[in-house]
Design a protein around this motif. Structure first.
Motif, PDB file in Angstrom:
ATOM      1  N   LEU A 191      19.342 -29.427  33.228  1.00  0.00           N
ATOM      2  CA  LEU A 191      19.585 -30.638  31.982  1.00  0.00           C
ATOM      3  C   LEU A 191      20.258 -30.955  32.063  1.00  0.00           C
ATOM      4  CD1 LEU A 191      17.641 -32.870  30.916  1.00  0.00           C
ATOM      5  CD2 LEU A 191      17.804 -30.599  28.772  1.00  0.00           C
TER       6      LEU A 191
ATOM      7  N   LEU B 110      22.609 -34.401  32.862  1.00  0.00           N
ATOM      8  CA  LEU B 110      23.433 -35.347  31.769  1.00  0.00           C
ATOM      9  C   LEU B 110      25.232 -35.037  31.920  1.00  0.00           C
ATOM     10  CD1 LEU B 110      21.295 -33.413  28.384  1.00  0.00           C
ATOM     11  CD2 LEU B 110      20.890 -36.230  29.802  1.00  0.00           C
ATOM     12  N   GLN B 111      25.716 -34.086  32.437  1.00  0.00           N
ATOM     13  CA  GLN B 111      26.971 -34.534  32.375  1.00  0.00           C
ATOM     14  C   GLN B 111      26.996 -35.781  33.715  1.00  0.00           C
ATOM     15  OE1 GLN B 111      29.250 -31.938  30.735  1.00  0.00           O
ATOM     16  NE2 GLN B 111      30.954 -33.483  31.342  1.00  0.00           N
TER      17      GLN B 111
ATOM     18  N   GLY C  78      24.679 -39.167  32.650  1.00  0.00           N
ATOM     19  CA  GLY C  78      24.145 -39.477  31.384  1.00  0.00           C
ATOM     20  C   GLY C  78      23.106 -39.813  31.516  1.00  0.00           C
ATOM     21  N   LEU C  79      22.408 -40.007  30.200  1.00  0.00           N
ATOM     22  CA  LEU C  79      20.913 -40.027  30.057  1.00  0.00           C
ATOM     23  C   LEU C  79      20.079 -41.042  30.800  1.00  0.00           C
ATOM     24  CD1 LEU C  79      18.166 -39.547  27.955  1.00  0.00           C
ATOM     25  CD2 LEU C  79      18.777 -41.513  25.780  1.00  0.00           C
TER      26      LEU C  79
ATOM     27  N   CYS D 174      19.788 -39.987  34.273  1.00  0.00           N
ATOM     28  CA  CYS D 174      19.514 -38.627  34.011  1.00  0.00           C
ATOM     29  C   CYS D 174      17.278 -38.708  33.902  1.00  0.00           C
ATOM     30  CB  CYS D 174      19.433 -37.902  33.059  1.00  0.00           C
ATOM     31  SG  CYS D 174      18.297 -36.144  32.786  1.00  0.00           S
TER      32      CYS D 174
ATOM     33  N   LEU E  24      27.582 -36.615  26.272  1.00  0.00           N
ATOM     34  CA  LEU E  24      26.289 -36.086  27.544  1.00  0.00           C
ATOM     35  C   LEU E  24      25.732 -37.624  27.762  1.00  0.00           C
ATOM     36  CD1 LEU E  24      26.365 -32.272  27.681  1.00  0.00           C
ATOM     37  CD2 LEU E  24      27.853 -34.168  28.960  1.00  0.00           C
ATOM     38  N   LEU E  25      24.551 -38.130  26.467  1.00  0.00           N
ATOM     39  CA  LEU E  25      24.183 -38.896  26.719  1.00  0.00           C
ATOM     40  C   LEU E  25      24.686 -40.010  27.570  1.00  0.00           C
ATOM     41  CD1 LEU E  25      22.261 -38.251  23.038  1.00  0.00           C
ATOM     42  CD2 LEU E  25      21.769 -37.564  25.750  1.00  0.00           C
TER      43      LEU E  25
ATOM     44  N   ASP F  47      26.702 -42.951  29.992  1.00  0.00           N
ATOM     45  CA  ASP F  47      27.216 -43.235  30.979  1.00  0.00           C
ATOM     46  C   ASP F  47      28.659 -42.568  31.691  1.00  0.00           C
ATOM     47  OD1 ASP F  47      28.459 -45.279  33.095  1.00  0.00           O
ATOM     48  OD2 ASP F  47      26.269 -45.146  33.166  1.00  0.00           O
TER      49      ASP F  47
END
Length: 402
Positions: free
Chosen positions: A158, A162-163, A166-167, A170, A258-259, A261
């Motif tokens: 996960l 995310l890395q 992004g959220l 992902c 991380l969330l 873009d």
């Protein structure tokens, strides 16, 4: 002659999938000599194939040949991962191939489902290293459907998703994982959804004290106590949080970035040096990115193993092939190689002690603790100095020299 204990789990597996072959779709009715079926649907389909390939489970010798092939394939996948990281000295591969009686027994003698799940997982990791994230997530979910221990890698995966995406990016990858679970379990979900979910994803299942490898030094009442289980869960979550914040996350920005873009994140300056691996977060262009990905996945799994409520003998395969990387991913001097080999030997000795003893279980925890300390202190980010390099311009010649 085949040892009698070879048949124990294999016979139970065949009895469990035989019910499905005969048309039983109520998951609570699939049972064997060792008890009810407690694995997700992917296990049923894979071992149903083995059921028919081995004459309804009667040809155990053929099953052992098939698992021997699986063992060689598993080694090939692991070696490919290690070659991409370029962190482990070659002589360690001899230990991985030839020095573990317990691993050979788990694969070829006892025919457990754990090696099947791990082989699929290592194939998924190879796909992650090739930047094939969607296919990797599909195979990761397939491995989870064989046995749930693969979920120990999920926090690291996960974080990587995310890395990398992004959220919003992902979410499609997570949907791939969820959709495969629904598709595989659909025949059982349509008949008895509660029965399927409670049996195949039972996180509260109690383990028998007589089989524990890691908690033998505790009284049985403590081992079975729910408060003890909750404490282990909190320790696991705390360890994941610390590693995610201070070892996996290399940016000076908050981890909440991380969330965002990846294109909207600020580049990190200066670069960070971890394990002789240079990267610049967000992780888009990595130098030896393979080592970074493998470190996050393997350390995520290892934290889960350390905080496990119980480790049975077949669970050794959960992390055996990751131990060399965890030991050698940190900077290593020439004198430090022998203690690391010794540590592998002590862990192997603990897993080969049957039944487990107070000494063997304590020794196993000490070895795990030493590896955790090495991972924590050996991977501390060290900012590269901003001091400009000394000038290399030639000194001005004197008038006499001119």
């Amino acid at each position: 002659r085949r040892p009698a204990d070879t048949e124990i789990d294999w016979k139970a597996y065949m009895q469990e999938v035989e019910g499905f072959a005969n048309g039983t779709l109520d998951y609570t009715q699939l049972k064997g000599d060792t008890g009810p079926l407690v694995y997700p649907a992917g296990f049923v389909y894979i071992f149903l194939g083995l059921y028919y390939a081995t004459g309804r489970g009667s040809d155990i010798r053929l099953a052992q040949y098939l698992f021997a092939g699986l063992y060689l394939l598993n080694l090939l996948l692991v070696f490919r991962i290690y070659c991409r990281t370029n962190k482990v000295p070659p002589y360690v591969f001899f230990f991985m191939c030839c020095a573990s009686y317990r691993i050979h027994s788990i694969f070829v003698l006892r025919l457990f489902n754990d090696p099947v799940a791990m082989a699929i997982l290592f194939l998924a990791i190879n796909l992650f290293l090739e930047e094939r994230w969607s296919w990797g997530c599909l195979l990761f979910s397939l491995a989870v459907s064989v046995k749930m221990n693969i979920l120990l890698f999920a926090p690291g995966l996960l974080f990587l998703l995310l890395q990398r995406f992004g959220l919003l990016g992902c979410i499609p990858k997570l949907c791939i994982c969820a959709l495969l679970q629904v598709v595989l379990g659909l025949p059982f979900l349509l008949v008895n959804p509660v029965g399927y979910l409670t049996r195949s994803f039972d996180l509260g299942r109690q383990f028998q004290f007589k089989w524990t490898v890691n908690w033998r030094f505790l009284p049985e009442e403590v081992f079975q106590n729910r408060v003890f289980h909750a404490a282990l869960l909190l320790a696991h979550l705390a360890g994941l949080g610390l590693f995610a914040l201070h070892r996996w996350h290399s940016s000076k920005e908050t981890i909440l970035t991380l969330l965002k873009d990846p294109g909207q994140r600020k580049p990190t300056s200066p670069r960070l040096t971890v394990n002789n691996i240079l990267w610049q977060a967000p992780c888009v262009c990595l130098l030896n990115a393979s080592a970074w990905i493998v470190f996050i996945l393997f350390s995520s799994n290892f934290l889960g193993v350390c905080c496990s409520r119980s480790l049975h003998y077949q669970f050794y395969v959960w992390y055996f092939h990751t131990l060399p990387y965890l030991l050698w991913c940190t900077p290593t001097t020439k004198l430090a190689h022998m203690p690391k080999v010794l540590l592998l030997g002590v862990i192997e000795l603990c897993w080969n002690t049957y039944p487990s003893t107070v000494c063997s279980s304590l020794s196993l925890h000490i070895c795990h603790g030493l590896i955790l300390l090495q991972l924590w202190y050996g991977t501390a980010p060290t900012p590269v100095s901003r001091t400009p390099p000394p000038s290399r311009k030639p000194t001005a010649l004197s008038k006499k020299a001119q």
